[in-house]
Every structure is written in structure tokens, then in C-alpha cells.
Design an enzyme around this catalytic site. Structure first.
Site, PDB file in Angstrom:
ATOM      1  N   LYS A  58      -1.339 -28.020 -25.519  1.00  0.00           N
ATOM      2  CA  LYS A  58      -0.320 -29.001 -25.711  1.00  0.00           C
ATOM      3  C   LYS A  58      -1.179 -30.536 -25.200  1.00  0.00           C
ATOM      4  O   LYS A  58      -1.382 -30.993 -26.087  1.00  0.00           O
ATOM      5  CB  LYS A  58       1.166 -28.997 -24.878  1.00  0.00           C
ATOM      6  CG  LYS A  58       2.108 -27.855 -25.589  1.00  0.00           C
ATOM      7  CD  LYS A  58       3.058 -27.654 -24.263  1.00  0.00           C
ATOM      8  CE  LYS A  58       3.346 -26.511 -25.346  1.00  0.00           C
ATOM      9  NZ  LYS A  58       4.713 -25.883 -24.260  1.00  0.00           N
TER      10      LYS A  58
ATOM     11  N   GLN B  42       7.649 -27.865 -19.246  1.00  0.00           N
ATOM     12  CA  GLN B  42       7.374 -26.423 -19.162  1.00  0.00           C
ATOM     13  C   GLN B  42       8.659 -25.243 -18.492  1.00  0.00           C
ATOM     14  O   GLN B  42       9.071 -25.292 -17.454  1.00  0.00           O
ATOM     15  CB  GLN B  42       6.309 -25.982 -19.293  1.00  0.00           C
ATOM     16  CG  GLN B  42       5.411 -25.218 -19.672  1.00  0.00           C
ATOM     17  CD  GLN B  42       5.291 -24.399 -20.849  1.00  0.00           C
ATOM     18  OE1 GLN B  42       4.579 -25.644 -22.024  1.00  0.00           O
ATOM     19  NE2 GLN B  42       6.362 -23.909 -21.490  1.00  0.00           N
TER      20      GLN B  42
ATOM     21  N   ASP C 299      11.510 -31.548 -27.025  1.00  0.00           N
ATOM     22  CA  ASP C 299      11.526 -29.751 -26.859  1.00  0.00           C
ATOM     23  C   ASP C 299      12.802 -29.359 -28.371  1.00  0.00           C
ATOM     24  O   ASP C 299      13.182 -28.556 -28.139  1.00  0.00           O
ATOM     25  CB  ASP C 299      11.581 -29.484 -26.260  1.00  0.00           C
ATOM     26  CG  ASP C 299      10.326 -28.771 -25.868  1.00  0.00           C
ATOM     27  OD1 ASP C 299      10.108 -27.936 -26.975  1.00  0.00           O
ATOM     28  OD2 ASP C 299       9.883 -28.026 -24.825  1.00  0.00           O
TER      29      ASP C 299
END
Ligand code: NDP
Length: 286
Positions: free
Chosen positions: A49, A93, A116
Site C-alpha cells: 500500500k 491495518q 477503508d
């Protein structure tokens, strides 16, 4: 034989469009990625990422915290990132170490920076048809589908799986596109028969090759979200397969995503797309 929906190529094109748009902006979109602990798979995802963020000309803020980070310290970092005007997107994460409350951490993210799409506010906005950030894998599924069928109106979509991460948001997105959506799950009766009625079939289960060729309506579009690691024919090696028995399904379906190379590459591309979207909205609101 089905046409292959090449998610890798589609994602590469999407990323180059994002990079081109970033160049036209008077500011740099910024994505903050927070990693707690040393989970090997998470480290690989985060590295990828960060690398893609930089390649696209965006600013990357990488926070690697030790595994024994406290809930209070993590929340304080998220609040600091919320307040930082150079940060337009925040990604924590998952999974987090067990002693941390992931729900509280995620829902502390400013929903306007929730690239997200995992906060309850983002889920509510999606369900309510309000502008917001949509989680990356579901968005990737929709973009791939719309590329092969620009107008999804009236088609019957069967989504297998009802997780907050994939199944539910995929179903909401398809409903917004005027599909007739059926959500299936582990308690659904006659799943094979139901799948045979689907113009669009989206398994998001996590069971290797569960969906057989004879579950598929001839000509249907199959978007396989599943990523399952199974033993390969080479002793000691593993390989990735989807939730669909690809070889037999490809004989019946009209169009199908492979695994790997289908939905997977779209997830990271959509993360950067969401970062660009968030950055433009936040900058124009200032
Ligand atoms: P979850 O485990 O959270 O959800 C799985 C869903 O599948 C549940 O709703 C469950 O039903 C349903 N299910 C389980 N067994 C069956 C069955 N026998 N028949 C019908 N439905 C069943 O998984 P996720 O949604 O997080 O992920 C699903 C898959 O997608 C995984 O393989 C994951 O690796 C992959 N994935 C891929 C991504 C990508 O980038 N391509 C990103 C995210 C996920 P119930 O609710 O009744 O238990």
C-alpha cells in the site's frame, strides 16, 4: 468458454488514471497507514500500500507501532491523524492484536477519511444512499461488473456471504444499481439452486472452490471474491484459489474473474481511488 475479467489489467489502468489526476491537483493527497505489531501478512499488505501510494504521487504516512501498543495510544494516534490536514485517508491495518478493541479504533476514524469504508458511519451512508467512502473490495467488484455490464438494472444478483467487510456492502452497491439482490449465507437452503437463478453471482465466503460449474446459470457473470490458500501439486507449496471451481465454472459462465488476478488487485486500486476521492472532498470543503 467464459470471457476472463482481467482485474489486474483493470486495476493497472485505474491506478494510472489516479496518478494522472493527482498530477493535476494543487495539493498532494495523503494516506496514513497504521500497522500495530509484526503480523507477517499485514506487513506485506502495508508495504504494498505504501509503495503504491508513493508511486501514484501521493503522500504516505506510515506508522508502525509495537505489538504492545495500548488502546489509548492507538486512539490518540488516530485522533492526531484525524486532525492533520495533510492526511486525507486513514487506514488501520486489520487484524489488530487481540488486546485492542478494533471496533472502537475504526470508529474513531473521521468518516470523511475512512478510505477503508469500515466505520459504522460509512456503512450507514452506503445503506442510506448518501455520499461516503465505500469499502475497497466491494467497490472493486462493482467497478469490474460495470465495466462488462454498464447497466445492471433488473438483473438478479446473488451475493454469497453477509460480512460487514464484503457481502453486505456489495449487496448495497448492487441494490443502488437497481439489481434485484439476494443475499445468501451459511444457513441458506438450496444454495446451488438459488445460484442457478443468478445473472450475477458474487461468492464472498472463504471456502475453496465451493461454487461448482453446475451452480452457474449459462452466460452469468461471476465475480469471485474468495481468496483461499490450498496445497499445490508441488509438495510443500501452496497456491491461491477462489470460492469458485474456476475450470468448470468457466465452461458455463459468460464472464468470470480468475483468482488470483481478479478482484484482488482491485482492492488496493480502490483504496487509492478512495484516498483521491476523500482528498478532493476534504480540500474543497476547506
Ligand atoms: P467472513 O468469514 O467474514 O464471511 C464469510 C461469509 O460466508 C459469511 O457470511 C458466512 O455465512 C458465509 N458462508 C460460510 N460458509 C458458507 C457456506 N457453506 N455456504 C454459504 N455461505 C457460507 O469472510 P469475508 O467476507 O471477510 O471474506 C470472504 C472471502 O473473501 C474470503 O475468502 C476472503 O479471503 C476474501 N476476501 C478477499 C478480498 C480481496 O481483496 N479479494 C478482500 C476481503 C476478503 P454466515 O454469516 O451465515 O456465517
Amino acid at each position: 468458454m467464459a470471457d476472463i475479467i482481467d482485474g489486474k489489467a483493470f486495476a493497472a489502468t485505474l491506478l494510472s488514471k489516479i496518478a494522472a489526476e493527482v498530477k493535476t491537483l494543487s495539493f498532494k493527497p495523503g494516506l496514513a497507514v497504521v500497522l500495530v505489531g509484526e503480523d507477517a501478512a499485514s506487513q506485506v499488505y502495508v508495504r504494498s500500500k505504501v509503495k503504491t501510494t508513493v508511486e501514484l504521487g501521493m503522500e504516505s504516512f506510515h506508522h508502525a507501532l509495537p505489538a504492545d501498543t495500548t488502546q489509548a495510544a492507538l486512539l490518540a494516534l488516530v485522533r492526531e491523524l484525524n486532525a492533520n490536514p495533510a492526511v486525507h485517508g486513514i487506514l488501520v491495518q486489520l487484524p489488530l492484536p487481540k488486546h485492542l478493541d478494533a471496533d472502537e479504533v475504526i470508529n474513531t476514524i473521521n468518516p470523511d477519511k475512512d478510505v477503508d469504508g469500515l466505520t459504522v458511519v460509512s456503512a450507514g451512508r452506503l445503506a442510506g444512499g448518501l455520499p461516503g467512502l465505500v469499502s475497497c473490495t466491494p467497490l472493486g467488484c462493482l467497478l469490474l461488473l460495470q465495466d462488462v455490464i454498464p447497466d445492471l438494472t433488473g438483473l438478479h444478483a446473488v451475493v454469497i456471504g453477509r460480512s460487514n467487510l464484503v457481502g453486505k456492502p456489495v449487496a448495497q452497491l448492487l441494490l443502488q444499481q437497481n439489481c434485484t439482490v439476494t443475499m445468501a449465507h451459511s444457513k441458506t437452503r438450496d444454495l446451488a439452486g438459488l445460484c442457478r437463478t443468478a445473472d450475477i453471482l458474487i461468492p464472498a465466503v472463504g471456502r475453496p472452490e465451493m461454487v461448482k460449474g453446475d451452480w452457474i446459470k449459462p452466460g452469468a457473470v461471476v465475480i469471485d471474491v474468495g481468496i483461499n490458500r490450498v496445497p499445490s501439486v508441488t509438495p510443500g507449496k501452496t497456491k491461491l484459489v477462489g470460492d469458485v471451481a474456476y475450470a468448470e465454472a468457466a465452461q458455463i459462465a459468460g464472464k468470470i474473474t480468475p483468482v488470483p488476478g481478479g478482484v484482488g488487485p482491485m482492492t488496493i486500486a480502490c483504496l487509492l481511488r478512495n484516498t483521491l476521492t476523500a482528498a478532493k472532498r476534504l480540500e474543497s470543503a476547506q
